[in-house]
Design a protein around this motif. Structure first.
Motif, PDB file in Angstrom:
ATOM      1  N   GLU A  52       0.814  -1.213   0.000  1.00  0.00           N
ATOM      2  CA  GLU A  52       0.000   0.000   0.000  1.00  0.00           C
ATOM      3  C   GLU A  52       0.855   1.274   0.000  1.00  0.00           C
ATOM      4  O   GLU A  52       0.568   2.212  -0.716  1.00  0.00           O
ATOM      5  N   ASN A  53       1.913   1.308   0.812  1.00  0.00           N
ATOM      6  CA  ASN A  53       2.711   2.522   0.957  1.00  0.00           C
ATOM      7  C   ASN A  53       4.184   2.358   0.590  1.00  0.00           C
ATOM      8  O   ASN A  53       4.972   3.268   0.817  1.00  0.00           O
ATOM      9  N   SER A  68       9.515   4.093   0.219  1.00  0.00           N
ATOM     10  CA  SER A  68       8.131   4.548   0.355  1.00  0.00           C
ATOM     11  C   SER A  68       7.607   5.038  -0.986  1.00  0.00           C
ATOM     12  O   SER A  68       8.368   5.537  -1.812  1.00  0.00           O
ATOM     13  N   VAL A  71       3.010  10.097  -1.583  1.00  0.00           N
ATOM     14  CA  VAL A  71       1.574  10.363  -1.661  1.00  0.00           C
ATOM     15  C   VAL A  71       1.367  11.880  -1.727  1.00  0.00           C
ATOM     16  O   VAL A  71       2.127  12.639  -1.148  1.00  0.00           O
TER      17      VAL A  71
END
Length: 74
Positions: A52-53, A68, A71
């Motif tokens: 997800e991240n 990472s 976002v």
């Protein structure tokens, strides 16, 4: 209880004509995609694990690398 997700590497042993489990390593619970990294002569081989991240690079006999995913703040 919650089970840990594992990435398991298998290898085909052509001499014995069967598959051998070579290595296992935990992955993030949000892991949802695997991307094969080309091996010799085009690249180092291994697997990218997309979560997800983050994205993690995993390979037998190699240190794990993880970064990472940026976002956007909205």
């Amino acid at each position: 209880g919650e089970h840990q997700k594992m990435l398991i590497f298998y290898e085909m042993d052509l001499g014995l004509n069967h598959v051998v489990r070579k290595f296992s390593t935990p992955v993030e619970k949000t892991a949802h995609m695997l991307i094969a990294v080309p091996a010799e002569p085009y690249g180092p081989g291994g697997i990218l694990v997309v979560s997800e991240n983050s994205i993690a690079y995993k390979k037998i006999d190699h240190d794990e690398r993880e970064c990472s995913i940026p976002v956007r703040n909205e």
